[in-house]
Design an enzyme around this catalytic site. Structure first.
Site, mmCIF file in Angstrom:
data_model
loop_
_atom_site.group_PDB
_atom_site.id
_atom_site.type_symbol
_atom_site.label_atom_id
_atom_site.label_comp_id
_atom_site.label_asym_id
_atom_site.label_seq_id
_atom_site.Cartn_x
_atom_site.Cartn_y
_atom_site.Cartn_z
ATOM 1 C CB THR A 7 -0.862 0.101 1.279
ATOM 2 O OG1 THR A 7 -0.001 0.125 2.425
ATOM 3 C CG2 THR A 7 -1.876 -0.997 1.383
ATOM 4 C CG ASP A 8 1.178 5.997 -0.849
ATOM 5 O OD1 ASP A 8 2.005 6.115 0.064
ATOM 6 O OD2 ASP A 8 1.043 6.835 -1.759
ATOM 7 C CD1 TRP A 9 3.832 4.793 5.842
ATOM 8 C CD2 TRP A 9 3.987 3.846 3.829
ATOM 9 N NE1 TRP A 9 4.931 3.955 5.854
ATOM 10 C CE2 TRP A 9 5.047 3.363 4.640
ATOM 11 C CE3 TRP A 9 3.877 3.361 2.538
ATOM 12 C CZ2 TRP A 9 5.980 2.441 4.181
ATOM 13 C CZ3 TRP A 9 4.809 2.440 2.063
ATOM 14 C CH2 TRP A 9 5.832 1.993 2.883
ATOM 15 N N GLY A 10 -1.326 4.152 4.389
ATOM 16 C CA GLY A 10 -2.692 4.467 4.759
ATOM 17 C C GLY A 10 -3.687 4.327 3.625
#
Length: 725
Positions: free
Chosen positions: A256-259
């Site tokens: 994932t991208d962060w979050g």
């Protein structure tokens, strides 16, 4: 000769067999490891344990995975569970030029050198995944992260990102191509639902990712924040399961991208492998570590235990994670890496030199003779402002950053170099704008005073890495230069006619002062060696050869994304429709006959070139053929230099709307003064196909095509007619 050929075939066959045997052995070992893992251990490997790491399995000796931003250099160490820097004293790096500068070199060989060098720094810092490169398409000049990407053309982004990835991964460090896909703005990035045609998706926004998987053999892919057709892209049935892991056969890890994860079942079933950054702000719950409550943590475990999700789902994720480990931290043969050495600084300088673009040069105003005794006024905050700080996740803690002012002062030692800020912005702060406390009138007056007495003015301005400029998590508010620079330039040009403008930015800007500038240089964010590289070009020690990787519109409405209503950009807060469809960048300008300020592929030189001849081996082709094109080019000037020959294709008889031209090949050619060369191109006829929505596949139509050969998208010099049967 025949025997030699047979020997070579046998050697190649033996090498391929050896590689396959190695891969089979690794897969068997992975199967054996999975058999030894408990369900809890498997699930634990699928989510973060800190800001930038995911756990291993201690009892079996399976290591943690450590990741780092970013594409332009290895970010300073972050604390375990907060966004504060850890305060290490040994985590400084080489800051390489931003990827817009790399794309501007039009030099894939240099992209590989860049990748090797940044990969060595990541390896030395014991990173397993380097979070880059970014290949999102330059759709709008307002996008705050355009400086991290490789421009508006999918072919250019593909050709430049593949060798970068291959270079990084020679170090046993996984590149992580991002942000997959359609993250083409920062405003509302976490929830905006992008809608576009299948043609635009496949022809414009997917090709660089596809090339990085199929040709670059990238080991990891980062999802994006936004939605596509109502589903978040980091766990997307069509984008990940069907296209990435299905059609393209990607065998690596999706991070994932962060979050950017939002749902346990979607994350589990739609191809996400490692979840990072969900809901962590440095705090923990009162019972257990917050990481245990990620979507792919306890909720995932419970769904498997109650039979809602089959255990084979987590096994596939763990298999991919272990495969990545065998390529990185479980590969005993990988090198040790290097950090911030002279070789890396030289690579950074070389990329910067080749990436700088000479946009305008009236009456050969540049280069400036460094032997001349004269007064040079260097005006502008960007002459001294650090550009490796700020910008979001790509900010760096560099060993050194040579400012433009320092580079100019050290090269032009015979000149009287004086400096005035002229304007000021505040400090870079993520997510908010902090105004400068300095007096605007005083700064302007000081600048005008030195401009009046100077022989030459070098205005070093542009954008910076602050919020609502070239920075993550926010878009620009307009196309013009901020902080009153346009007005300041007008005042300077009123008192001094000899003004060259150096734009430090990762984006196009409006230029109401363009006609009065004697020269305009696009200098990008050039990293550790910025000032030296800029001085190399301004002095003529290096002949500029950079080419624009995106179009500069005269005004914002001339850009395709901004030619419609707000639903096209930035959207209505929920949805967004890409109304320009496949006509992105120069495709829009050409097809709609809208003259750009500076066209894609544009870039001047201190010498001149002439394309004398262009010829193909034959004029009729079948599907699957390769076109053999030869182009003769001569350096007709008095100094050595490099030119980029660009080959576009035009479909004369298409059954669907197509752009006037599309880039299909290019070659950067270095020539001594007076030298001529014949440059050969091999162009796949199948690359002329369009994505046919009636077939959900690529369609190469028979008919008449043209090869358009030139040195910019608006400077076509030779046209060759061909026929595809």
């Amino acid at each position: 000769m025949k025997q030699l050929f047979l020997v070579l075939v046998l050697m190649l066959s033996a090498n391929v067999s050896f590689i396959f045997a190695q891969e089979e052995a690794v897969e068997k070992q992975i199967d054996q490891i999975i058999d030894q893992l408990s369900l809890e251990e498997k699930v634990k490997m699928c989510h973060a344990q800190s800001k930038f790491s995911s756990p291993g399995v201690e009892r079996l000796g399976i290591p943690e995975i450590w990741m780092s931003d970013g594409p332009h250099g290895v970010r300073a160490e972050i604390e375990w569970d907060s966004w504060s820097y850890a305060g290490w004293t040994n985590d400084s790096c080489t800051a390489f030029p931003a990827l817009t500068a790399l794309a501007s070199t039009f030099n894939p060989t240099l992209a590989h050198k860049y990748g090797v060098a940044v990969g060595e720094e990541a390896r030395y810092r014991k990173k397993d995944i380097l979070l880059g490169p970014g290949v999102n398409i330059y759709r709008t000049p307002l996008n705050g992260r355009n400086f991290e990407y490789m421009g508006e053309d999918p072919y250019l982004a593909s050709i430049m990102s593949v060798p970068y990835i291959q270079g990084v991964q020679t170090n046993g460090v996984a590149a992580c191509v991002k942000h997959y896909v359609l993250n083409n703005q920062e405003i509302w990035r976490s929830h905006i639902n992008v809608q576009l045609s299948d043609r635009a998706l496949h022809e414009i926004y997917l090709p660089a990712f596809k090339a990085d998987v199929e040709q670059g053999d990238v080991w990891s892919v980062m999802g994006a924040y936004n939605k596509y057709n109502g589903q978040h892209t980091s766990h997307h049935e069509v984008l990940i399961n069907q296209i990435l892991k299905g059609d393209w056969g990607f065998d690596g890890v999706v991070v994932t991208d962060w979050g950017s994860a939002h749902d346990t079942k979607e994350a589990a079933l739609n191809g996400l492998d490692i979840e990072m950054g969900t809901g962590t702000d440095g705090l923990t719950t009162s019972k257990e570590n917050v990481y245990d409550y990620y979507y792919l943590a306890k909720p995932f475990l419970e769904m498997i235990k109650n039979g809602e999700i089959d255990e084979s789902v987590v096994d596939d994720k763990v298999r991919r994670i272990l495969r990545l480990m065998y390529r990185t931290n479980m590969d005993k043969t990988r090198p040790f890496g290097k950090k911030a050495n002279a070789e890396h600084f030289q690579v950074a300088r070389e990329v910067a030199q080749e990436g700088i673009i000479l946009l305008k040069n009236s009456k050969s105003f540049l280069p400036i003779n460094p032997e001349t005794k004269q007064t040079i006024a260097v005006i502008g905050e960007n002459a001294t402002r650090m550009m490796t700080v700020g910008g979001g996740s790509s900010e760096l803690k560099t060993v050194h950053e040579i400012s433009p002012l320092q580079g100019i002062e050290e090269r032009f030692i015979n000149a009287n170099v004086v400096h005035a800020m002229g304007y000021a912005s505040g400090p870079s702060q993520y997510g908010r704008v902090i105004p400068s406390a300095l007096n605007t009138d005083s700064l302007k007056k000081a600048a005008i005073d030195i401009a009046k007495v100077a022989d030459i003015v070098l205005f070093v301005g542009g954008l910076n890495k602050s919020h609502e400029q070239d920075c993550e998590n926010g878009d620009r508010k307009g196309l013009n230069l901020p902080f009153g620079q346009d007005e300041l330039l007008a005042d300077i040009m009123a008192v001094n006619k000899n003004v060259a403008v150096v734009l430090v930015s990762g984006n196009a800007v409006a230029m109401p002062w363009q006609s009065k500038a004697k020269a305009i240089v696009q200098a990008w964010y050039l990293g550790s060696e910025a000032g030296y590289a800029l001085a190399d070009v301004l002095s003529g020690d290096v002949n500029p050869s950079g080419k624009l990787p995106f179009s500069f519109p005269v005004k914002l409405e001339d850009n395709g994304a901004h030619a419609f209503d707000e639903l096209s950009y930035p959207g209505d807060g929920t949805d967004q429709v890409y109304k320009e469809d496949i006509l992105v960048g120069y495709r829009w300008h050409d097809t709609k006959n809208i003259k750009p300020l500076y066209a894609f592929g544009h870039g001047l030189s201190y010498t001149s070139f002439k394309i004398n001849n262009a010829a193909v081996a034959k004029n009729n082709y079948k599907k699957g053929d390769s076109i053999q094109l030869s182009v003769d080019i001569t350096n007709t000037g008095k100094v050595d230099g490099a030119e980029v020959i660009q080959v576009y294709v035009h479909d004369k008889e298409s059954s669907v709307m197509r752009p006037i031209k599309e880039l299909k090949s290019f070659e950067k050619v270095s020539l001594n003064a007076g030298q001529s060369k014949k440059v050969d191109f091999s162009i796949d006829v199948n690359a002329f196909a369009f994505y046919d929505e009636t077939q959900s596949d690529w369609n190469l139509e028979s008919g008449a095509y043209q090869l358009l050969i030139g040195t910019a998208s608006d400077k076509i010099i030779k046209t060759i007619n061909i026929q595809v049967e």
